[in-house]
Design a protein around this motif. Structure first.
Motif, short mmCIF file in Angstrom:
data_model
loop_
_atom_site.label_atom_id
_atom_site.label_comp_id
_atom_site.label_asym_id
_atom_site.label_seq_id
_atom_site.Cartn_x
_atom_site.Cartn_y
_atom_site.Cartn_z
N THR A 51 16.53 -0.39 -34.89
CA THR A 51 15.84 -1.29 -35.82
C THR A 51 14.97 -2.30 -35.08
O THR A 51 13.80 -2.51 -35.42
CB THR A 51 16.88 -2.07 -36.68
N GLN A 52 15.54 -2.92 -34.02
CA GLN A 52 14.76 -3.91 -33.28
C GLN A 52 13.57 -3.28 -32.57
O GLN A 52 12.48 -3.84 -32.51
CB GLN A 52 15.66 -4.60 -32.25
N GLN A 55 10.75 -2.75 -34.98
CA GLN A 55 10.03 -4.00 -35.27
C GLN A 55 9.09 -4.37 -34.12
O GLN A 55 7.95 -4.77 -34.34
CB GLN A 55 11.03 -5.14 -35.52
N SER A 56 9.58 -4.22 -32.89
CA SER A 56 8.74 -4.55 -31.73
C SER A 56 7.53 -3.63 -31.64
O SER A 56 6.42 -4.07 -31.33
CB SER A 56 9.54 -4.46 -30.43
N GLN A 58 6.04 -2.09 -34.14
CA GLN A 58 5.09 -2.45 -35.21
C GLN A 58 4.31 -3.71 -34.85
O GLN A 58 3.11 -3.79 -35.09
CB GLN A 58 5.84 -2.62 -36.53
N SER A 176 8.19 3.86 -37.28
CA SER A 176 7.20 2.77 -37.27
C SER A 176 5.94 3.21 -38.01
O SER A 176 4.94 2.49 -38.01
CB SER A 176 6.82 2.40 -35.83
#
Length: 445
Positions: A51-52, A55-56, A58, A176
């Motif tokens: 998940t992290q 996000q990074s 994106q 992503s």
């Protein structure tokens, strides 16, 4: 997506970089946009929090899109991490008919044979790189195609990695909202960005010191001979400073970048840095001599491990000598006096490699920093892939394909061309790996 634009996505331990580039009219790579974000969820080059990481990715992609006005859809991704290892292997095939010349299919057969090697559970062969061939016992043949012979053998450099780690990276890219266009080994990408062809011919070791891992790629006679990933990088140096000086990570990182040096001899005893204490506590005073002693100890450890790998390749033998020495790149290569320390430990000529070898002359200073070597290499790889696709499409249009002939060899490779036509390059194993990862992700949904 325009055909002449490629995007590299470098998923590192400390940062994720998305870089958009295209070839200009002089054949150089022009960087149109760059985005970077702090990498959360990657440890020593391996994704440990999906998940992290998404996000990074994106965040980096959005920044690159904003700075270039291009929409990103497909990316070329690098794989590294502590699960990558390499081995040397020899294999041979006996040809049914030694009256005919060796052709592309014989080589594909030989390479496919290497793929039958038994690996540890969960491991898969990522890359099979032929080093040199022997035909009927005649050694040191660079290109056997077109020769007569009954027995074809070769030495291979085989790169092995954990298939789950590679699939996880594919998963992050896909989630992503991006398409996986290609997968490349990171040490290879960095090498393409910072080394010249002359250096690869003469013999050179590329050391890419990243945040979580240090990658090594050894070239000689223009061919990659050895790769290794060492599970230490700039982060462990920061960690040591943090522990040794009892300060928080952010301060340790800044200290390393601003005042750090790999050579303790040059700091006077009275040079002191004062660091603000945490909320209401007294500031801390740290001598630069102690700081560089901490850094020195860890850097020596990293370089010695890399040097063991260079020795494993066998650089002490006369014909394996690395004449061009060592090239350092990656964020960790910016440490003051690192070049001198590496020369001192290995006794080999050393330079710091900037990825400006193939970049357009007007490139931003930021882009030509060793920090971005891998990202630049991935962009170059993506552009090369586009060119190969174009060449294959052009070749396919030129020739009528015989239906039943097509059936058996389509998946292996393009058909044998008429001699005078430009021949598309042999598809690399990374292309096949990319396809396998794509298929896996499509079926896993």
């Amino acid at each position: 997506m325009e055909n002449n634009i490629a995007i590299g996505l470098d998923i590192g331990t400390t940062k994720i970089v998305a870089m958009i580039g295209r070839k200009n009219e002089y054949g150089k790579v022009e960087i149109l946009g760059i985005g970077r974000s702090k990498s959360l969820g990657v440890h020593r080059g391996v994704v440990n929090n999906i998940t992290q990481t998404i996000q990074s990715i994106q965040a980096a992609v959005q920044e690159a899109e904003a700075s270039s006005d291009h929409k990103i859809e497909e990316v070329t991704v690098g794989i590294a991490g502590q699960h990558i290892r390499s081995l040397q292997h020899s294999d041979y095939i006996t040809r049914p008919d030694s009256e005919t010349v060796i052709d592309e299919e014989d080589i594909v057969r030989l390479i496919n044979q290497v793929h039958k090697l038994v690996m540890l559970p969960g491991e898969e062969i990522i890359h099979v790189l032929p080093q040199e061939y022997k035909v009927d016992g005649q050694a040191e043949i660079k290109e056997p195609i077109g020769m007569y012979g009954g027995r074809l053998e070769a030495n291979f450099h085989v790169v092995v990695g954990q298939v789950s780690s590679i699939r996880n990276i594919g998963r992050c890219v896909k989630s992503s909202g991006l398409n996986l266009e290609g997968i490349t080994l990171e040490p290879l990408a960095s090498a393409n960005a910072v080394l010249s062809q002359e250096e690869k011919e003469a013999g050179v070791a590329l050391i890419d010191i990243g945040g979580g891992t240090t990658d090594l790629a050894v070239f000689k006679d223009g061919i990659i001979r050895h790769t290794a990933v060492i599970p230490f990088g700039g982060n462990v140096i920061t960690e040591d400073i943090k522990e040794g000086c009892s300060i928080i990570e952010k301060q340790a990182e800044l200290l390393k970048i601003k005042f750090g040096s790999a050579w303790p001899g040059e700091n006077k005893d009275n040079e002191i840095v004062s660091i603000p204490g945490l909320r209401g506590r007294e500031p801390k005073e740290i001598t630069l001599k102690n700081l560089s002693k901490i850094i020195h100890a860890r850097v020596v450890e990293i370089i010695e491990q890399v040097y063991v790998e260079i020795k494993n390749y066998g650089h002490e033998e006369q014909k394996k000598k690395l004449i061009a020495g060592i090239v350092l790149t990656g964020g960790g290569s910016q440490l003051k006096h690192l070049k001198q320390l590496v020369e001192y430990i290995t006794g080999m000529d050393t330079r710091v490699g900037f990825p400006n070898e193939h970049l357009a002359g007007n490139s931003d200073d930021e882009v030509t920093s060793p920090l971005y070597a891998t990202a630049v290499g991935l962009v170059m790889d993506g552009l090369k892939r586009h060119e190969r696709k174009k060449a294959e499409e052009a070749a396919a249009q030129q020739q009528p394909i015989d239906e039943d002939d097509n059936a058996e060899s389509e998946e292996d490779m393009p058909q044998d061309e008429h001699i005078n036509q430009p021949k598309p390059e042999r598809r690399s194993f990374l292309d096949k790996l990319t396809e396998r990862v794509k298929d896996f992700l499509d079926n896993a949904e």
